[in-house]
Write an enzyme that holds these catalytic residues in place. Structure first.
Site, PDB file in Angstrom:
ATOM      1  N   TYR A  52      -6.329  -9.539  11.403  1.00 10.86           N
ATOM      2  CA  TYR A  52      -5.535  -9.426  11.849  1.00 10.86           C
ATOM      3  C   TYR A  52      -5.271  -9.840  13.588  1.00 10.86           C
ATOM      4  CZ  TYR A  52      -4.233  -6.030   8.196  1.00 10.86           C
ATOM      5  OH  TYR A  52      -3.861  -5.667   6.858  1.00 10.86           O
ATOM      6  N   ASN A  84      -6.516   1.324   2.727  1.00  9.72           N
ATOM      7  CA  ASN A  84      -7.366   2.569   3.084  1.00  9.72           C
ATOM      8  C   ASN A  84      -6.730   3.677   1.989  1.00  9.72           C
ATOM      9  OD1 ASN A  84      -8.465   1.046   5.227  1.00  9.72           O
ATOM     10  ND2 ASN A  84      -6.952   2.190   6.759  1.00  9.72           N
ATOM     11  N   ASN A 132     -11.995  -1.057  -0.768  1.00 12.40           N
ATOM     12  CA  ASN A 132     -11.509  -1.760   0.243  1.00 12.40           C
ATOM     13  C   ASN A 132     -12.060  -1.568   1.753  1.00 12.40           C
ATOM     14  OD1 ASN A 132      -8.878  -2.643   1.868  1.00 12.40           O
ATOM     15  ND2 ASN A 132      -9.216  -0.682   2.811  1.00 12.40           N
ATOM     16  N   GLU A 133     -12.491  -2.248   2.486  1.00 12.95           N
ATOM     17  CA  GLU A 133     -13.032  -2.207   3.827  1.00 12.95           C
ATOM     18  C   GLU A 133     -14.135  -1.141   3.828  1.00 12.95           C
ATOM     19  OE1 GLU A 133      -9.952  -1.913   6.727  1.00 12.95           O
ATOM     20  OE2 GLU A 133      -9.340  -3.822   6.504  1.00 12.95           O
ATOM     21  N   GLU A 137       0.882  -0.880  -0.094  1.00 13.27           N
ATOM     22  CA  GLU A 137       0.047  -0.064  -0.079  1.00 13.27           C
ATOM     23  C   GLU A 137       0.794   1.224  -0.115  1.00 13.27           C
ATOM     24  OE1 GLU A 137      -2.879   0.004   3.045  1.00 13.27           O
ATOM     25  OE2 GLU A 137      -3.693   1.922   2.705  1.00 13.27           O
ATOM     26  N   GLN A 183       1.337  -6.764   5.488  1.00 18.18           N
ATOM     27  CA  GLN A 183       1.662  -6.209   3.959  1.00 18.18           C
ATOM     28  C   GLN A 183       3.113  -7.034   3.561  1.00 18.18           C
ATOM     29  OE1 GLN A 183       1.119  -2.020   3.149  1.00 18.18           O
ATOM     30  NE2 GLN A 183      -0.802  -2.134   4.247  1.00 18.18           N
ATOM     31  N   GLU A 232      -6.357  -9.403   3.078  1.00 21.37           N
ATOM     32  CA  GLU A 232      -5.679  -8.990   4.414  1.00 21.37           C
ATOM     33  C   GLU A 232      -5.543 -10.100   5.553  1.00 21.37           C
ATOM     34  OE1 GLU A 232      -5.756  -4.988   5.379  1.00 21.37           O
ATOM     35  OE2 GLU A 232      -6.364  -4.262   3.301  1.00 21.37           O
TER      36      GLU A 232
HETATM   37  O1  AHR Z   1      -2.980  -3.073   6.133  1.00 25.17           O
HETATM   38  C1  AHR Z   1      -2.989  -1.906   6.776  1.00 25.17           C
HETATM   39  C2  AHR Z   1      -4.621  -1.233   6.669  1.00 25.17           C
HETATM   40  O2  AHR Z   1      -5.355  -2.343   7.426  1.00 25.17           O
HETATM   41  C3  AHR Z   1      -5.270  -1.430   5.551  1.00 25.17           C
HETATM   42  O3  AHR Z   1      -4.945  -0.138   4.637  1.00 25.17           O
HETATM   43  C4  AHR Z   1      -6.626  -1.367   5.687  1.00 25.17           C
HETATM   44  O4  AHR Z   1      -7.386  -1.989   4.406  1.00 25.17           O
HETATM   45  C5  AHR Z   1      -6.792  -2.588   6.878  1.00 25.17           C
HETATM   46  O5  AHR Z   1      -7.508  -1.932   7.958  1.00 25.17           O
END
Ligand code: AHR
Length: 510
Positions: free
Chosen positions: A257, A86, A185-186, A41, A364, A308
């Site tokens: 995550y 994001n 995205n999200e 990103e 990432q 992700e």
């Molecule tokens: O990977 C970091 C951030 O985590 C990304 O920008 C977003 O999509 C997620 O919340």
């Protein structure tokens, strides 16, 4: 015949017998190269002073660091999702094409830093070629429009017309033929620029998908699912998106995550048992997909893109000062050996859900929550998670076979009690590869009985967190796993406490 681990020397732990039952006739799915994808990103130092650093001693004319290129190649990453995250929800791709000296320098609200637009779509695709990776492109559904996304598709994949001509003028005569596209995205997250309700996103995504597929039916589209299983709107958001976009999409996304508080230890039990939560979340999403398929009376296999996933100590490695400059350090998580063991258990969980999980992007790749860490003007370092990912990507493509771990249970806090080990098995050309995470503080021993007797163990790669203190400062150099050649006549395999283990096995000759 047993073998000793050098890492265990001088350490006293108790030995627990476990079993991993293998069902070699039961194929779950296929671990394809897409499962070993990652994500870059425009965030923190991922691009600037991560992959792109024109003044670096290893950089060539294109500005890309060749030391990082080599590590990405060695990691065997297949696809890389880009440019966000994001960031994509505020990104206008036209700012990043053409003459670099004319590109605007703009504030990025997502990450409070400046975006110089020196790397844009064309440069990223050059980097993909250098690293033997392919792109998964995300389009802006925040401040962007379906039209803007459609124009990006024409720029990338078009043969004729205004946008294709512009790409040619910019030095790229041939279409890029990009296959995978994320529609935003999200978009359920309050933190997302231009976030929408499920209904509003679904309609916007449908319009975008319709335009994109009408132009290039060969592409595969990924709609935004909930940004986490922990969102209150999960899985209703996903249900709505699937119902509205059903005819136009191929995948629904899912992000997750894990972390715990390294200072207080809060959440550590859940962290160690995270694989259980990942499995449950994925299976809730699978049920919703099946439900919507049934409603539609269609057996269309909409799949999951886990685009992700990682361990992320949110806030760690972030610079509070120097905002609104380029390449501000953001979310530079330092991974421990324990993180690597838990990380491997998440890989196994992805393997064990390949009946529907088709794509997975480690979030990432460089500097930001990443297996590769760079020092500006200095070295590129492999973090602990680099190895289980790289080895799995190299040795675990193929059919995923069912297996069941029988080991003492651990208390995973809010996730309940769960088995103290997670495994996955992939059939390879030579035989099998077993990935196993010992999630306990005991050494574990597994007999190679039953179906295992048809295979001869060949190599054992592993890393253990035994003796590691939570939150201790990690060395600023690679922490390398152990690698043992096995004789092939071993009767047991041994797994060090809190370890990940990758074992290759060859089919025994009759
Ligand atoms: O990977 C970091 C951030 O985590 C990304 O920008 C977003 O999509 C997620 O919340």
């Amino acid at each position: 015949m047993n073998y000793q681990y050098t890492l265990m020397k001088g350490q006293k732990t108790c030995m627990v017998k476990i079993d991993i039952q293998l069902f070699s006739e039961k194929k779950i799915g296929e671990a394809k190269k897409e499962l070993y994808s990652s994500f870059i990103e425009h965030m923190g130092r991922a691009i600037y002073s991560g992959i792109y650093e024109p003044d670096h001693v290893t950089a060539q004319e294109d500005g890309f660091r060749r030391d990082v290129v080599d590590l990405v190649k060695d990691l065997s990453v297949s696809y890389v999702r880009y440019p966000g995250g994001n960031f994509v929800s505020e990104y206008h791709w036209k700012d990043g094409i053409g003459d670099k000296s004319k590109r605007p320098v703009l504030p990025s609200l997502s990450w409070h830093q400046m975006e110089p637009n020196l790397v844009g779509i064309d440069e990223f695709l050059v980097w993909c070629e250098l690293t033997n990776t392919q792109p998964i492109l995300a389009v802006n559904m925040g401040t962007g429009t379906p039209q803007e996304a459609f124009e990006l598709l024409q720029y990338c994949n078009g043969r004729e017309g205004y946008w294709a001509e512009l790409r040619k003028q910019n030095g790229h005569p041939e279409p890029y033929n990009i296959k995978y596209w994320c529609i935003g995205n999200e978009m359920d997250g309050e933190w997302q620029i231009g976030n929408l309700s499920a209904e509003a996103y679904a309609e916007k995504a449908k319009c975008t998908a319709k335009m994109m597929k009408a132009y290039d039916p060969s592409i595969k589209l990924i709609a935004c699912g909930s940004s986490s299983f922990e969102m209150p709107s999960f899985p209703q958001w996903d249900r709505t998106v699937l119902r509205v976009c059903f005819d136009y999409i191929d995948y629904i996304s899912c992000h997750r995550y894990y972390q715990y508080d390294k200072k207080t230890g809060k959440g550590k039990k859940e962290f160690i048992g995270a694989y259980q939560n990942l499995h449950k979340g994925i299976n809730t999403l699978k049920d919703v997909i099946r439900e919507v398929c049934a409603e539609k009376g269609v057996d269309k296999p909409i799949k999951i893109s886990m685009d992700e996933w990682n361990i992320w100590y949110c806030g760690e490695g972030s610079e509070a000062v120097n905002e609104w400059t380029v390449a501000v350090a953001r979310e530079e998580t330092k991974f421990s050996r324990l993180d690597a063991a838990v990380f491997a258990s998440l890989i196994s969980t992805l393997h064990n859900n390949t009946d529907m999980v088709d794509i997975a992007c480690l979030a990432q790749l460089v500097n930001v929550i990443a297996p590769i860490f760079t020092i500006k003007g200095g070295e590129a370092i492999k973090q602990t998670i680099y190895y289980p990912f790289g080895y799995a990507a190299r040795y675990m493509k193929g059919d995923v076979l069912a297996c069941e771990v029988k080991a003492p249970e651990i208390d995973a806090g809010d996730y309940g009690s769960t088995v103290g080990g997670q495994a996955s098995v992939v059939r390879t050309k030579e035989g099998l590869t077993l990935l196993y995470s010992n999630l306990t503080d005991s050494e574990q021993e597994m007999p190679l009985t039953g179906e295992w007797t048809r295979y001869a163990p060949s190599e054992h790669m592993f890393m253990s967190a035994s003796g590691e203190k939570a939150g201790e400062a990690l060395p600023s150099a690679d922490i390398v796993p152990e690698r043992h050649s096995l004789k092939g006549n071993e009767e047991t395999l041994r797994f060090a406490p809190y370890s990940w283990n990758l074992i290759t096995l060859k089919v025994k000759e009759e």
